[in-house]
Design a protein around this motif. Structure first.
Motif, mmCIF file in Angstrom:
data_model
loop_
_atom_site.group_PDB
_atom_site.id
_atom_site.type_symbol
_atom_site.label_atom_id
_atom_site.label_comp_id
_atom_site.label_asym_id
_atom_site.label_seq_id
_atom_site.Cartn_x
_atom_site.Cartn_y
_atom_site.Cartn_z
ATOM 1 N N TYR A 26 -2.321 1.545 0.056
ATOM 2 C CA TYR A 26 -1.258 0.660 0.402
ATOM 3 C C TYR A 26 -1.497 -0.684 -0.264
ATOM 4 C CZ TYR A 26 2.172 -1.731 2.943
ATOM 5 O OH TYR A 26 3.274 -2.665 3.441
ATOM 6 N N ARG A 27 -0.549 -1.112 -0.780
ATOM 7 C CA ARG A 27 -0.677 -2.808 -1.472
ATOM 8 C C ARG A 27 0.397 -3.356 -0.629
ATOM 9 N NH1 ARG A 27 -0.639 -0.448 -7.360
ATOM 10 N NH2 ARG A 27 -3.205 -0.188 -7.470
ATOM 11 N N GLY A 28 -0.324 -4.241 0.212
ATOM 12 C CA GLY A 28 0.353 -5.054 0.952
ATOM 13 C C GLY A 28 0.880 -6.488 0.286
ATOM 14 N N ALA A 29 1.246 -7.439 0.974
ATOM 15 C CA ALA A 29 1.693 -8.942 0.273
ATOM 16 C C ALA A 29 0.392 -9.349 -0.367
ATOM 17 C CB ALA A 29 2.155 -9.541 1.248
ATOM 18 N N THR A 30 -0.772 -9.491 0.335
ATOM 19 C CA THR A 30 -1.730 -9.935 -0.244
ATOM 20 C C THR A 30 -3.125 -9.201 -0.284
ATOM 21 O OG1 THR A 30 -2.489 -11.093 1.981
ATOM 22 C CG2 THR A 30 -0.921 -12.295 0.529
ATOM 23 N N GLU A 31 -3.162 -8.092 0.386
ATOM 24 C CA GLU A 31 -4.445 -7.274 0.543
ATOM 25 C C GLU A 31 -3.929 -5.846 -0.031
ATOM 26 O OE1 GLU A 31 -5.046 -8.458 4.675
ATOM 27 O OE2 GLU A 31 -7.278 -8.274 3.898
ATOM 28 N N GLU A 32 -5.022 -4.994 -0.601
ATOM 29 C CA GLU A 32 -4.794 -3.705 -0.605
ATOM 30 C C GLU A 32 -5.628 -2.848 0.392
ATOM 31 O OE1 GLU A 32 -4.398 -1.987 -4.741
ATOM 32 O OE2 GLU A 32 -6.377 -1.269 -4.182
ATOM 33 N N ARG A 87 6.210 -2.363 8.932
ATOM 34 C CA ARG A 87 6.728 -2.815 7.493
ATOM 35 C C ARG A 87 6.630 -1.595 6.623
ATOM 36 N NH1 ARG A 87 3.830 -7.424 6.161
ATOM 37 N NH2 ARG A 87 2.148 -5.936 5.403
ATOM 38 N N SER A 88 5.394 -0.883 6.679
ATOM 39 C CA SER A 88 5.426 0.337 5.732
ATOM 40 C C SER A 88 6.291 1.403 6.286
ATOM 41 C CB SER A 88 3.657 0.796 5.665
ATOM 42 O OG SER A 88 3.719 1.236 7.245
ATOM 43 N N MET A 89 6.700 1.412 7.323
ATOM 44 C CA MET A 89 7.934 2.513 7.682
ATOM 45 C C MET A 89 9.062 2.073 7.030
ATOM 46 S SD MET A 89 7.229 3.715 11.808
ATOM 47 C CE MET A 89 7.283 2.235 12.403
ATOM 48 N N ARG A 90 9.504 0.613 7.175
ATOM 49 C CA ARG A 90 10.693 0.323 6.572
ATOM 50 C C ARG A 90 10.764 0.614 5.078
ATOM 51 N NH1 ARG A 90 11.082 -5.684 5.287
ATOM 52 N NH2 ARG A 90 9.292 -4.831 4.523
ATOM 53 N N GLU A 91 9.412 0.226 4.442
ATOM 54 C CA GLU A 91 9.276 0.685 2.896
ATOM 55 C C GLU A 91 9.447 2.285 2.539
ATOM 56 O OE1 GLU A 91 5.665 -1.329 2.230
ATOM 57 O OE2 GLU A 91 6.421 -3.076 2.277
ATOM 58 N N LEU A 92 9.016 3.013 3.638
ATOM 59 C CA LEU A 92 9.068 4.440 3.384
ATOM 60 C C LEU A 92 10.465 4.885 3.647
ATOM 61 C CD1 LEU A 92 5.907 5.591 5.025
ATOM 62 C CD2 LEU A 92 6.421 5.681 2.537
#
Length: 177
Positions: A26-32, A87-92
């Motif tokens: 998972y690639r976040g805003a500043t971290e992976e 946030r990741s649920m929104r992206e999914l």
């Protein structure tokens, strides 16, 4: 910010747990964040009485696995893990009511540790209507689950008693025909 690849690829360990067989990235805003091969998950931890509304797995499975990993590895705070989960649920593509109810549930489970005033306000705005919406069906489902377990127990006990009173099978060597 999104998941890389189609994953996760998992294999069942038992009736409750699964093991990741390919890295989940998972690639976040500043971290992976990389969920490693071999990581054990139970997908979404949903109380049995609510599985009718939110199954343990679905479109949000990757987000649930990532959330489990972030909590166990402690690479981010609990509040941050919960936020990344939402946030990741929104992206999914998880619907807004479902993702906010799931987020409110994990925040409640974590006791709102590290929550800001804004997080607490969001929690109250989501949790109160969710509880009101879910209370009646959850009680009805729970009552009928208990009733079903009682019926199963009665049939199991009846079968056990019937086996004890059944005559033993005839001895094949005593056949007179």
């Amino acid at each position: 910010m999104s998941f890389v690849g189609i994953g996760p690829v998992v294999e069942g360990i038992d009736a409750e747990f699964w093991r990741v067989t390919e890295p989940l990235i998972y690639r976040g805003a500043t971290e992976e964040f990389v969920v490693p091969v071999g990581f054990r998950t139970d997908f979404a931890s949903v109380p049995r009485a609510l599985v009718w509304l939110i199954p343990r797995y679905g479109i949000y499975t990757r987000a649930a696995i990532l959330h489990d990993y972030l909590l166990r590895s402690q690479v981010v705070s609990v509040a941050a893990a919960d936020g990344i989960f939402r946030r990741s649920m929104r992206e999914l593509g998880v619907s807004m009511p479902r993702r906010w109810m799931m987020w409110a549930a994990v925040r409640a489970a974590h006791g709102l540790r590290g929550a800001s005033i804004a997080d607490i306000a969001r929690f109250v705005l989501v949790a109160v209507p969710s509880v009101l919406f879910l209370a009646v069906p959850a009680v009805v489902v729970t009552v009928f689950l208990i009733l079903f377990w009682m019926v199963e127990l009665a049939f199991w006990a009846g079968r056990r008693l019937a086996r004890r009173t059944d005559a033993p099978p005839p001895d094949p060597q005593m056949n007179t025909a």
